[in-house]
Design a protein around this motif. Sequence first.
Motif, PDB file in Angstrom:
ATOM      1  N   UNK A  28      31.932  82.224 -81.800  1.00 53.90           N
ATOM      2  CA  UNK A  28      33.084  81.755 -81.173  1.00 53.90           C
ATOM      3  C   UNK A  28      33.934  83.017 -81.058  1.00 53.90           C
ATOM      4  N   UNK A  29      34.802  82.901 -79.783  1.00 52.54           N
ATOM      5  CA  UNK A  29      35.754  83.701 -79.372  1.00 52.54           C
ATOM      6  C   UNK A  29      36.822  83.290 -78.890  1.00 52.54           C
ATOM      7  N   UNK A  30      37.788  82.511 -79.470  1.00 54.41           N
ATOM      8  CA  UNK A  30      38.986  82.006 -79.007  1.00 54.41           C
ATOM      9  C   UNK A  30      40.145  82.641 -78.527  1.00 54.41           C
ATOM     10  N   UNK A  31      41.141  82.429 -77.763  1.00 62.12           N
ATOM     11  CA  UNK A  31      41.942  83.015 -77.130  1.00 62.12           C
ATOM     12  C   UNK A  31      43.253  82.236 -77.426  1.00 62.12           C
ATOM     13  N   UNK A  32      44.230  82.900 -77.887  1.00 63.10           N
ATOM     14  CA  UNK A  32      45.533  82.268 -78.254  1.00 63.10           C
ATOM     15  C   UNK A  32      46.707  82.926 -77.379  1.00 63.10           C
ATOM     16  N   UNK A  33      47.475  82.007 -77.070  1.00 58.61           N
ATOM     17  CA  UNK A  33      48.870  82.277 -76.297  1.00 58.61           C
ATOM     18  C   UNK A  33      49.729  81.547 -77.462  1.00 58.61           C
ATOM     19  N   UNK A  34      50.767  82.648 -77.932  1.00 57.73           N
ATOM     20  CA  UNK A  34      51.540  82.131 -79.004  1.00 57.73           C
ATOM     21  C   UNK A  34      52.826  81.493 -78.430  1.00 57.73           C
ATOM     22  N   UNK A  35      53.186  81.786 -77.149  1.00 60.18           N
ATOM     23  CA  UNK A  35      54.431  81.012 -76.401  1.00 60.18           C
ATOM     24  C   UNK A  35      54.117  81.144 -75.054  1.00 60.18           C
ATOM     25  N   UNK A  44      47.485  71.358 -68.776  1.00 59.97           N
ATOM     26  CA  UNK A  44      48.863  71.520 -68.119  1.00 59.97           C
ATOM     27  C   UNK A  44      49.906  71.525 -69.426  1.00 59.97           C
ATOM     28  N   UNK A  45      50.727  72.591 -69.821  1.00 63.46           N
ATOM     29  CA  UNK A  45      51.470  72.549 -71.077  1.00 63.46           C
ATOM     30  C   UNK A  45      52.720  73.145 -70.632  1.00 63.46           C
ATOM     31  N   UNK A  46      53.732  72.488 -71.634  1.00 67.86           N
ATOM     32  CA  UNK A  46      55.252  73.236 -71.434  1.00 67.86           C
ATOM     33  C   UNK A  46      55.445  74.615 -71.850  1.00 67.86           C
ATOM     34  N   UNK A  47      56.446  75.125 -71.236  1.00 69.19           N
ATOM     35  CA  UNK A  47      56.634  76.686 -71.835  1.00 69.19           C
ATOM     36  C   UNK A  47      57.127  76.613 -73.240  1.00 69.19           C
TER      37      UNK A  47
END
Lengths: 114, 112
Positions: free
Chosen positions: B73-80, B12-15
Amino acid sequence: AQSVTQLDSQVPVFEEAPVELRCNYSSSVSVYLFWYVQYPNQGLQLLLKYLSGSTLVKGINGFEAEFNKSQTSFHLRKPSVHISDTAEYFCAVSVISGNTPLVFGKGTRLSVIA
Amino acid sequence: EADIYQTPRYLVIGTGKKITLECSQTMGHDKMYWYQQDPGMELHLIHYSYGVNSTEKGDLSSESTVSRIRTEHFPLTLESARPSHTSQYLCASSGGGFYGYTFGSGTRLTVV
């Protein structure tokens, strides 16, 4: 391009009754066919696959599927379901030659009623 | 025993926060995939890789990015992160079409 159609989005069935989940595919080339099961809050688990040879394929948990080339179908069956079979089931197709990702159907929700 | 691992299982993470979802496999598979799935819904392919330094976008437009520096290893990133990113993210790997995919247990992401 390949496509997969799962003809029923939801299938309710009573415990110990037989069930069939239908899957049709479209492809201009030869394919491999798969059925996956997804339990709540889990990833997908391979149930069975058809690669070549006998058109009747047996998988885990008592499931089996029959490949029908003329009808381009790969229906999943179980003669007697249990409550624990309640899950989402996905049919998928992969081309034998080539390097493209699996194409999944939209899934069929199997609900087993006590 | 799982051969493909996803962490965290729940987040759970903030916008506006930057997040990275981890995926690792011990099978030596060259092919790896990321899917997005809303509860009880179909799978949407968002990224895939056929080996080190190879990445491709999938069918679903996504604001995420991936990298493949190591085979395992195959990470997925959401910048914002945004509330529209709330979903389950599934990672999978394959040794080839003959074998199908092995899936991880998924990361359920909630953006508040």
